[in-house]
Every structure is written in structure tokens, then in C-alpha cells.
Design a protein around this motif. Structure first.
Motif, PDB file in Angstrom:
ATOM      1  N   SER A   1       6.276   8.569  -8.591  1.00 26.09           N
ATOM      2  CA  SER A   1       7.658   8.165  -8.817  1.00 26.09           C
ATOM      3  C   SER A   1       8.473   9.375  -9.246  1.00 26.09           C
ATOM      4  N   GLY A   2       9.680   9.448  -8.740  1.00 28.07           N
ATOM      5  CA  GLY A   2      10.566  10.550  -9.087  1.00 28.07           C
ATOM      6  C   GLY A   2      10.307  11.835  -8.337  1.00 28.07           C
ATOM      7  N   SER A   3       9.254  11.879  -7.518  1.00 26.65           N
ATOM      8  CA  SER A   3       8.952  13.121  -6.794  1.00 26.65           C
ATOM      9  C   SER A   3       9.892  13.289  -5.605  1.00 26.65           C
ATOM     10  N   GLN A   4      10.034  14.508  -5.152  1.00 29.88           N
ATOM     11  CA  GLN A   4      10.826  14.811  -3.969  1.00 29.88           C
ATOM     12  C   GLN A   4       9.896  14.846  -2.757  1.00 29.88           C
ATOM     13  N   VAL A   5      10.172  13.981  -1.805  1.00 26.81           N
ATOM     14  CA  VAL A   5       9.291  13.835  -0.654  1.00 26.81           C
ATOM     15  C   VAL A   5      10.059  14.162   0.625  1.00 26.81           C
ATOM     16  N   VAL A   6       9.444  14.957   1.503  1.00 28.13           N
ATOM     17  CA  VAL A   6      10.016  15.240   2.815  1.00 28.13           C
ATOM     18  C   VAL A   6       9.544  14.162   3.789  1.00 28.13           C
ATOM     19  N   VAL A   7      10.481  13.409   4.331  1.00 23.45           N
ATOM     20  CA  VAL A   7      10.176  12.376   5.321  1.00 23.45           C
ATOM     21  C   VAL A   7      10.630  12.881   6.689  1.00 23.45           C
ATOM     22  N   LYS A   8       9.729  12.821   7.651  1.00 26.27           N
ATOM     23  CA  LYS A   8      10.034  13.321   8.989  1.00 26.27           C
ATOM     24  C   LYS A   8       9.961  12.190  10.002  1.00 26.27           C
ATOM     25  N   TRP A   9      10.905  12.185  10.931  1.00 32.10           N
ATOM     26  CA  TRP A   9      10.892  11.203  12.002  1.00 32.10           C
ATOM     27  C   TRP A   9      11.476  11.846  13.260  1.00 32.10           C
ATOM     28  N   LEU A  10      11.277  11.212  14.371  1.00 30.38           N
ATOM     29  CA  LEU A  10      11.783  11.751  15.632  1.00 30.38           C
ATOM     30  C   LEU A  10      12.509  10.673  16.404  1.00 30.38           C
ATOM     31  N   VAL A  11      13.425  11.099  17.240  1.00 29.43           N
ATOM     32  CA  VAL A  11      14.196  10.214  18.105  1.00 29.43           C
ATOM     33  C   VAL A  11      14.001  10.691  19.535  1.00 29.43           C
ATOM     34  N   GLY A  12      13.515   9.812  20.396  1.00 32.85           N
ATOM     35  CA  GLY A  12      13.257  10.159  21.787  1.00 32.85           C
ATOM     36  C   GLY A  12      13.890   9.175  22.739  1.00 32.85           C
ATOM     37  N   GLY A  13      13.645   9.361  24.031  1.00 26.94           N
ATOM     38  CA  GLY A  13      14.153   8.461  25.046  1.00 26.94           C
ATOM     39  C   GLY A  13      15.617   8.650  25.376  1.00 26.94           C
ATOM     40  N   GLY A  14      16.217   9.740  24.907  1.00 22.35           N
ATOM     41  CA  GLY A  14      17.627   9.977  25.176  1.00 22.35           C
ATOM     42  C   GLY A  14      17.977  11.432  24.964  1.00 22.35           C
ATOM     43  N   PHE A  15      19.255  11.736  25.110  1.00 23.79           N
ATOM     44  CA  PHE A  15      19.717  13.113  24.995  1.00 23.79           C
ATOM     45  C   PHE A  15      20.449  13.391  23.685  1.00 23.79           C
ATOM     46  N   SER A  16      21.523  12.669  23.466  1.00 25.15           N
ATOM     47  CA  SER A  16      22.405  12.953  22.331  1.00 25.15           C
ATOM     48  C   SER A  16      22.297  11.849  21.278  1.00 25.15           C
ATOM     49  N   ILE A  17      22.028  12.243  20.034  1.00 23.09           N
ATOM     50  CA  ILE A  17      21.899  11.291  18.922  1.00 23.09           C
ATOM     51  C   ILE A  17      23.084  11.486  17.988  1.00 23.09           C
ATOM     52  N   SER A  18      23.960  10.492  17.938  1.00 20.52           N
ATOM     53  CA  SER A  18      25.171  10.627  17.123  1.00 20.52           C
ATOM     54  C   SER A  18      24.883  10.515  15.636  1.00 20.52           C
ATOM     55  N   SER A  19      23.936   9.637  15.273  1.00 17.89           N
ATOM     56  CA  SER A  19      23.677   9.407  13.858  1.00 17.89           C
ATOM     57  C   SER A  19      22.267   8.882  13.676  1.00 17.89           C
ATOM     58  N   THR A  20      21.567   9.424  12.689  1.00 14.04           N
ATOM     59  CA  THR A  20      20.235   8.928  12.362  1.00 14.04           C
ATOM     60  C   THR A  20      19.955   9.181  10.895  1.00 14.04           C
ATOM     61  N   HIS A  21      19.191   8.289  10.294  1.00 15.25           N
ATOM     62  CA  HIS A  21      18.826   8.460   8.888  1.00 15.25           C
ATOM     63  C   HIS A  21      17.582   7.629   8.592  1.00 15.25           C
ATOM     64  N   VAL A  22      17.001   7.845   7.443  1.00 17.64           N
ATOM     65  CA  VAL A  22      15.852   7.077   7.000  1.00 17.64           C
ATOM     66  C   VAL A  22      16.284   6.207   5.823  1.00 17.64           C
ATOM     67  N   MET A  23      15.713   5.015   5.704  1.00 17.63           N
ATOM     68  CA  MET A  23      16.060   4.099   4.623  1.00 17.63           C
ATOM     69  C   MET A  23      14.784   3.504   4.057  1.00 17.63           C
ATOM     70  N   TRP A  24      14.852   3.013   2.841  1.00 16.22           N
ATOM     71  CA  TRP A  24      13.664   2.472   2.201  1.00 16.22           C
ATOM     72  C   TRP A  24      14.041   1.389   1.208  1.00 16.22           C
ATOM     73  N   THR A  25      13.120   0.468   0.985  1.00 15.95           N
ATOM     74  CA  THR A  25      13.350  -0.642   0.065  1.00 15.95           C
ATOM     75  C   THR A  25      12.013  -1.111  -0.492  1.00 15.95           C
ATOM     76  N   ARG A  26      12.042  -1.673  -1.694  1.00 13.84           N
ATOM     77  CA  ARG A  26      10.824  -2.135  -2.357  1.00 13.84           C
ATOM     78  C   ARG A  26      10.425  -3.502  -1.820  1.00 13.84           C
ATOM     79  N   LEU A  27       9.112  -3.713  -1.619  1.00 17.29           N
ATOM     80  CA  LEU A  27       8.585  -4.969  -1.117  1.00 17.29           C
ATOM     81  C   LEU A  27       7.855  -5.713  -2.220  1.00 17.29           C
ATOM     82  N   ASN A  28       7.969  -7.048  -2.199  1.00 17.93           N
ATOM     83  CA  ASN A  28       7.126  -7.815  -3.104  1.00 17.93           C
ATOM     84  C   ASN A  28       5.724  -7.920  -2.507  1.00 17.93           C
TER      85      ASN A  28
END
Length: 693
Positions: free
Chosen positions: A426-453
């Protein structure tokens, strides 16, 4: 008695082996025809048992060393029968990935004639993960690859067949040689391959089918009495009217070109199609992947020539274009005996695919420069040639048919056991990596997260399900997001380098929550290739917006089309599968920018990626050096070595070794007894210790 039975088995198997060899074009090993020069007669020479045993040894060794389900080291043009044999072998070996059928059995289309001892059939395969196909509910994007409609243009059928071999061979390859990108294509696309639509023409190496050109035989800008006369056109028509192919290639030969609409006489040479922006972008990408200097790319009318009844424009506009031509409306049902006119009446949702005409070589039947499987994925490989060059085009259209988002590093840890989830403090700084394929131009992308029960964690993390947009919108107050990013992948008009990859990789530094628990991470990309959905000024027909499925599926949320059980629905937001991470209380303060590894999100064998340590849940590895564009998922650029390795697991290799050892032992015994019998019959006719067979 046992040895005698073994020897008897070899002789009884003689006819069966000969028949099998003849059916595979291997020749008659056991019975040779020897020409007698003095008389010109042909006499039969009966082989001795020793020669027979040696022939069997050669057959066993040859069958062990090569397989119809593996890429050869060097490519050669496959015959009609070799293609049919390969398709059946692939279906037998990979039944959960290969659906095999033919137009005669499935669509009740007559055979065009004899192909050897059997009637010609238009065989086709569907390559996809059959185990997960039903869950896709008809939305898995479809690609179509036609090897030939002109039978004497020979590169295409071998290309599409070897592309199938490459995909399937890779899917079950050992982790060190496996590309999870190619495996992803099988898991998330339907790739339909019709190697020899003009089966009779290909068997005879003739352009036409019984004197009729199949590529003038489609109901687009053609006389109603002059279309659907060939079984080649009928087979293609039946496949297209039952499916929703978004991208396709039809291979030809006799020149070099990658071309797109328009290619018919009812449109002027300078006219643009309503989808010209996207068609041109994809064609340019194909040009660069093939090797920038090899193929010219452009519209068919000025680059190749216009035709009446061409497959290309029919596949793109056969359900909606009303531009008048020489014969009136370009969309008139065919009126020919033996083929119902209703089969060429189409709904507005059919025939909206980009069907690229690829003229593969200046020679229709090239005999040199076919290439090798070594390094087939890169145009700079020394083994590049006609077959690998066009296999890359098949890979490209399979990639571009639909955008996708994936976490870029994967783990072999089980996501069903909470103790094996990736763990971070908890509280650590984590590098999250992802990729977007199947196209040419990506206008907007981001990563999101939420706690699960606990209940959500058990269900969501166990299934690794792609979270619906509603899941995140319902949690708007409890969802954190990274900053918005944008970018473009390597398939731009500026070309593609050897180190390029077919996607854009993103990363974000994320501060882990302070509250321990299981968290779901998801990546999203928005507004991919939005220029594909804009009106093309000066396009023909006048005033039409983009009409293709592939352009509207990523730009037009209101696009909702269906054919049978297949659906194409427009959207602008693309979500990844989730990645579950367990956050625990820190004991030694924040870590120094670890990289979170995601659970394996693709069915099939586990993925391995450069830099991943399967013994750790969190890694601090730096980015690996760039590798060739399709090699990034494989271990240390192993695809530079090509597919010359026989991809079996260790257990399969051991099994093969035991088979070879056992076969060799049996052969040795057979040779001994064959020799004894030969000596007995020649010198000791009265010797009765060995029974007469």
C-alpha cells in the motif's frame, strides 16, 4: 511365432503403404517401372524384401522429420492435393482451432470437375478458438483470405495455407518460441481461408474455370445473365452472404499492387470511395509491412484496371451502391440456370468489407524468390520472399480488424487463488503498462482501478472477464484513474522500421491505495482512428458517409448490423480484461517503482514476454531492447530464428523418440528375416523352418 508375425505384417502392409504414398504424391516405392531401352517396353521390377524394408525405413524417417502441420524451412508452391492434405491434417491435429468444410457439402454447390481421382471441391477453414467462440455471441470480428480465383496465379493459395500453419503451429509452441500476439489473433478473431476458390483452374494451372473468368462473375456492374456461372464465385458468395467479413484479401498475380476501391466501370478512375481514408491507411500499412519498395499501393481503377463483375467492389458495395453503369443498376440479381437468384439478393447489412486486391508478383507462377520460414515476420530477413511477404499481409489485416487493449506483461500465476495474485505494498509507486492495438491513432487512453469485495474478487479475478463499461460507471465514486495519454502505432504513412511493433505501449506511474484489499485494474482506449468515420470530400457516390463495417465499428456508436448470428456494433471505447492485484500493508516503506505483472488474459498455453520473471509477482526489470515488430511477445526475439523448429512439448518429443526407436527395432527385425527369407527362397528351397507366406 512373434518374429514370424512381425515379418508377415510388413508384407501385408505393402499395399496399404503404396496406396498412402500414391495419394500423397510420394511415388511407388515398392514397385518400380524400369524402362528397357532396347525394346522401349516398360517392365515391372518386383522389389526384394530387403529393398522393401529399406523403403519402409525411409518412409518412417521422412514421416518423422517433417509434417503437414509445420512450416517448411524453404517454401515451394503447393499443389491442389497438397493443400487439401494440409487442411485435413491441421483439422485433425487442432480440432478446437480449425473448422474444415467445403462448398459442395455445405452449400450444395456442384463440383466444377475432376481434380485427379476425386471431384474438385472448394475446401475452406475457419481458424479461431472454438472453445470460446460461443461466448463471443457472434461479435468476434471476421477476416477472409482468398488464395486464388485465377487458377494460374499461384502464390496466393500457398500463402494463405502456410499462414494457417504458422498460426496453429505457434499456438501450441513451447513458451520460448511462442508469440502470444499470434495466439491472441486466434483467440479473438475468426480467420476464414479459402485457398483455392477456383479449384479446377488451380489443379489445371488455368486462369479460368471451364472457360469462364471467376473474377468477372460477381453481381456488381455486370449483366444479370453473366454472373454466378462459376462454382468459384458461388462458393465465395455463399461464404460472404452468411458472414460479416470486415477485412479481406484476394490474392492474384501477373503484376505487383495492393489496391482498393474503386475498381469497376461504373466509377471513374479518379473517384474516391466513401471509405477512402481508412482504405488508403490500411493499404499503406500493407505496403510498408511487405517491404516499402516492393508493392505500389492505390485505387484499383488507376493502378490496375476496372472490370465488370469483379469480386473486390462486390464485396465492398454489393449491398448499397446504386451508381449507374453500362448495365443500369450495379446491383442486379443473377439470372443463371441452376443457381437461385435469391442467393444474390442481399440485405443492407451484407457486403460491406474491404477486400484488398493483392497482385503478388510480375510472374503468375514464380519459380524463384519464394522465401523461407526463417524470420518470415520481418521484411529485412534474408529469407524474405513471395510467401512470407504475403503472410505478413494476412497477419496485418487480422490485426487491424478490431482495436483492443491489453496489459503488456503477463504472469503464469493462477488468478483463481488469492495467494497467487500479484502483490504490492500500500502506498507504493507502481508502473502499470498496457498496450493498444488493432488501429493506428489513439486519441485517449488511461488505466483505472477499484477495490473489489470478496465475492467480486472471486468471480472477476477467477474469470479474468473483460469488465463492461457499466461496471466502471457504477463505481465512478470509488474508481481512480491515471492521467490521459495518447499516441499512434508504427503503421503510419512514415513507414515502419525493423524495431516497430503492431501496437503502442503505454505506461503510467500509479500510487497504490492505502487501504489493503484486492483491486481490479483495467485499461481503456477511446476514439481510435476517428478519421475513418469522417466524410471523404469528393467521394462517390456523392454525399455518402463511410459505409464499411470496419470503419463504422470503431467510430460510429449507432452502427448496429447483423447477418444471421453475426453482429457488428459500433463503439468508441475499448476495454481490456481486468488485472487483479492484492494490496497489502507496507512493512518497509514504499518500493522503488515496481512493475506489476498482469494475469495471463489469453486462453491457450501460458504467455511469456521479454523481461518477465515468472517467480515474482512484482518485477523491477527495465524495458527490454526493441525487437522486430512481431517478436516483442516472444522470448528474446526468438522469431528471428523462424519456425524451423518442430514445436512439440517435452512429452511429445519423448513420445516421438520412443516411436522412432520402436519403429527402428521392428525394421531391423524385419530386415533380418527378410534377408533370411530371400536367401531361403533363392538357395534353400527345401528349407522348411520358415513357413511359406
Amino acid at each position: 511365432m512373434i518374429l514370424t508375425s512381425l515379418f508377415f505384417f510388413f508384407f501385408q502392409a505393402e499395399d496399404g503403404i503404396r496406396d498412402a504414398q500414391e495419394s500423397r504424391g510420394l511415388g511407388d516405392v515398392y514397385k518400380r517401372q524400369v524402362s528397357t531401352q532396347s525394346t522401349g517396353r516398360v517392365t515391372n521390377h518386383q522389389m526384394s524384401p530387403l529393398e522393401g524394408m529399406l523403403g519402409l525405413v525411409a518412409l518412417v524417417v521422412a514421416g518423422t522429420a517433417s509434417s503437414a502441420t509445420e512450416l517448411p524451412e524453404s517454401f515451394s508452391i503447393l499443389s491442389y492435393q497438397q493443400i487439401v492434405d494440409k487442411l485435413h491434417a491441421l483439422n485433425q491435429r487442432y480440432p478446437n482451432l480449425v473448422h474444415l468444410d467445403n462448398a459442395q457439402a455445405n452449400f450444395s454447390i456442384r463440383s466444377p470437375g475432376q481434380c485427379g481421382k476425386d471431384q474438385c471441391r472448394q475446401w475452406f477453414v475457419r481458424l479461431t478458438n472454438e472453445d470460446t467462440l460461443a461466448a463471443a455471441n457472434g461479435t468476434r470480428p471476421q477476416v477472409f483470405l482468398s488464395g486464388c480465383v485465377h487458377g494460374n496465379e499461384r502464390v496466393g493459395p500457398t500463402t494463405v495455407t502456410q499462414w494457417a500453419v504458422a498460426l496453429l503451429q505457434n499456438y501450441h509452441a513451447p513458451p520460448a518460441q511462442r508469440s502470444s500476439w499470434l495466439a491472441y489473433l486466434l483467440d479473438h478473431r475468426e480467420i476464414w481461408i479459402l485457398p483455392t476458390a477456383n479449384a479446377l483452374g488451380y489443379y489445371r494451372s488455368q486462369r479460368t474455370e471451364n472457360g469462364i473468368d471467376p473474377n468477372r462473375d460477381f453481381p456488381f456492374d455486370q449483366r444479370p445473365s453473366e454472373c454466378m456461372k462459376t462454382t468459384a464465385a458461388q462458393a465465395i458468395n455463399e461464404l460472404w452472404r452468411r458472414n460479416m467479413f470486415q477485412l479481406a484479401i484476394t490474392f492474384h498475380g501477373g503484376m505487383r499492387a495492393i489496391s482498393y476501391e474503386w475498381g469497376s466501370w461504373n466509377h471513374q478512375p479518379r473517384n474516391l470511395s466513401p471509405d477512402d481514408s481508412s482504405q488508403r491507411a490500411i493499404a499503406n500499412a500493407m505496403q510498408h509491412i511487405a517491404g516499402r519498395s516492393y508493392y505500389p499501393a492505390g485505387r484499383m481503377n488507376p493502378l490496375v484496371y476496372p472490370v465488370h463483375g469483379g469480386m473486390e467492389d462486390w464485396a465492398y458495395a454489393g449491398s448499397w451502391d446504386n451508381t449507374l453503369g453500362q448495365y443500369g443498376s450495379p446491383r442486379q440479381p443473377c439470372q443463371v440456370p441452376g443457381y437461385s437468384a435469391s442467393r444474390t439478393q442481399y440485405t443492407a447489412d451484407m457486403l460491406r468489407g474491404y477486400n484488398y486486391l493483392v497482385e503478388t508478383a510480375d510472374q503468375k507462377i514464380p519459380t524463384t524468390g519464394l522465401g523461407s520460414s526463417t524470420g518470415w515476420m520481418t521484411s529485412t530477413s534474408s529469407g524474405d520472399g513471395h510467401i512470407p511477404r504475403n503472410m505478413r499481409l494476412c497477419a496485418l489485416v487480422s490485426e487491424l480488424v478490431e482495436p483492443y487493449v491489453r496489459f503488456s506483461r503477463t504472469s503464469q500465476h493462477s488468478a483463481t487463488d488469492p495467494d497467487h495474485l500479484p502483490q504490492v505494498e500500500s502506498g507504493s509507486q507502481v508502473v502499470v503498462k498496457w498496450l493498444v492495438g488493432g488501429g493506428f491513432s489513439i486519441s485517449s487512453t488511461h488505466v483505472m482501478w477499484t477495490r473489489l469485495n470478496d465475492q467480486e474478487a472471486t468471480i472477476a479475478c477467477a474469470t479474468k472477464a473483460r469488465m463492461a463499461a457499466g461496471f466502471w460507471s457504477e463505481r465512478v465514486n470509488s474508481t481512480d484513474e491515471s492521467s490521459q495519454l495518447n499516441g499512434s502505432n508504427s503503421w503510419t504513412e512514415d513507414g515502419i522500421s525493423q524495431t516497430s511493433r503492431p501496437w503502442h505501449q503505454f505506461e503510467a506511474m500509479v500510487a497504490m491505495p492505502s487501504v489493503p484489499g484486492v483491486y481490479a485494474f483495467g485499461a481503456t482506449a477511446n476514439n481510435i482512428d476517428q478519421d475513418w468515420g469522417t466524410h471523404v470530400p469528393g467521394s462517390d457516390p456523392f454525399g455518402f458517409n463511410p459505409q464499411g463495417h470496419v470503419s463504422n465499428a470503431r467510430t460510429n456508436p449507432g452502427w448496429d448490423r447483423e447477418v444471421g448470428d453475426h453482429h457488428v456494433r459500433g463503439r468508441q471505447d475499448f476495454l481490456s480484461d481486468i488485472m487483479c492485484v492484492r494490496v497489502h500493508e507496507g512493512t518497509s516503506g514504499p518500493s522503488s517503482s515496481p512493475t506489476v505483472s498482469a494475469p495471463d488474459t489469453t486462453p491457450g498455453p501460458p504467455d511469456t514476454t521479454p523481461g518477465h520473471d515468472e517467480n515474482q509477482n512484482v518485477t523491477n526489470t527495465a524495458d527490454q531492447p526493441n525487437s522486430p515488430w512481431l517478436d516483442y511477445y516472444s522470448e528474446q526475439g526468438s522469431y528471428a530464428k523462424g519456425f524451423t523448429v518442430a514445436y512439440q512439448t517435452s512429452a511429445e518429443n519423448k513420445f516421438r523418440v520412443w516411436i522412432v526407436v520402436a519403429a527402428a527395432g521392428i525394421v531391423v527385425v524385419g530386415i533380418i528375416f527378410g534377408t533370411v527369407l530371400w536367401w531361403k527362397r533363392r538357395y534353400f528351397s527345401s528349407w522348411s523352418l520358415i513357413p511359406t507366406f
